[in-house]
Design a protein around this motif. Structure first.
Motif: not given
Length: 272
Positions: A132-148
């Motif tokens: 929450r709060g990152l929708a307008s600013s975040l351009r790069f998100l790395d969720l690799s190599s997890n247990r999702l």
């Protein structure tokens, strides 16, 4: 004539006084401030107790000319997102830690955050509102190599970031199908977003890339069918209840009318 003055030796009672023993014991037990600020053992101890670690104590910060910060908290064995992150943080690296979940509002104060690296953790769940709060600013998100295994649209909160989802044990279901269009997935990594399990186990979906599975099958079709069946059953039960009430009402009126006619006939017989 010289005189030799001999100083009295301190008695054993002075050397081994209780006050001196307590002082020596405190010096041995109390940690040094520098060790608290930099030792990885301190971080591990906090992780075991579940305390929140201050980013100012353990993370490395570099400042740009415009005042924005790049904060690196990589490889610190953190079990939670550290507190005290500056609202001027533009890039945040939390990779190679022990994060297992992201609670709601984990980054809500970082309104300038442009890049977030959460790779190589133990993330198995993303709670609703965690971004929450990152929708307008975040351009790069790395969720690799997890247990999702699942990706809930409520957790994304409208993100449109360029996202890396590779190397996770994904369970491909309707939620995954609805979530992935929100994200700008790296085309070169789409083949590595693989369905370990799915809602279509009998169709050879396991082990296939998500992008190919979605092209061939509608993962929300079973959900829609289940919803339709529930609606049909509900409508059938409702109509059955209405019809049963009408039948009961008609029969009750007929019974009342019959009794009324018998009463009128009885009165006429008495008058005759």
């Amino acid at each position: 004539m010289s005189h030799t003055v001999s100083l009295p030796k301190p008695s054993s009672s002075v050397v081994d006084s209780p006050q001196r023993r307590i002082l020596l014991l405190l010096l041995l037990i109390l940690p040094w401030p520098k060790l608290v600020m930099t030792s990885s053992a301190f971080t591990v101890a906090l992780r075991r107790r579940g305390d929140r670690v201050s980013a100012n104590n353990i993370c490395q910060c570099s400042e740009k000319p415009d005042g924005r910060l790049t904060v690196r908290c990589s490889g610190l064995r953190l079990a939670q997102v550290p507190v005290g992150l500056s609202n001027l943080t533009m890039r945040l690296f939390l990779d190679k830690n022990l994060l297992s979940s992201l609670p709601a509002d984990s980054f809500s104060d970082l309104l300038l955050l442009d890049e977030l690296d959460l790779s190589h953790n133990q993330l198995s769940s993303l709670e609703a509102g965690c971004f929450r709060g990152l929708a307008s600013s975040l351009r790069f998100l790395d969720l690799s190599s997890n247990r999702l295994s699942t990706l809930d649209p409520a957790a994304l909160g409208g993100l449109r970031a360029h996202t890396n989802l590779t190397h996770n044990p994904w369970h491909c279901d309707c939620r995954m199908q609805l979530s992935t269009p929100q994200l700008d997935l790296d085309p070169s990594s789409l083949s590595e977003v693989v369905c370990q399990t799915s809602d279509l186990p009998n169709l050879g979906a396991a082990g296939r890339p998500l992008v190919l599975l979605v092209e061939d099958w509608d993962l929300c079709l079973s959900v829609r069918r289940a919803t339709d069946v529930v609606m049909l059953v509900t409508m059938f039960l409702w109509f059955s209840a209405v019809i049963s009430y009408l039948v009961y009402y008609i029969r009750q009126n007929q019974e009342d009318a019959r009794r009324h006619m018998e009463y009128l006939k009885a009165l006429q017989g008495r008058q005759v």
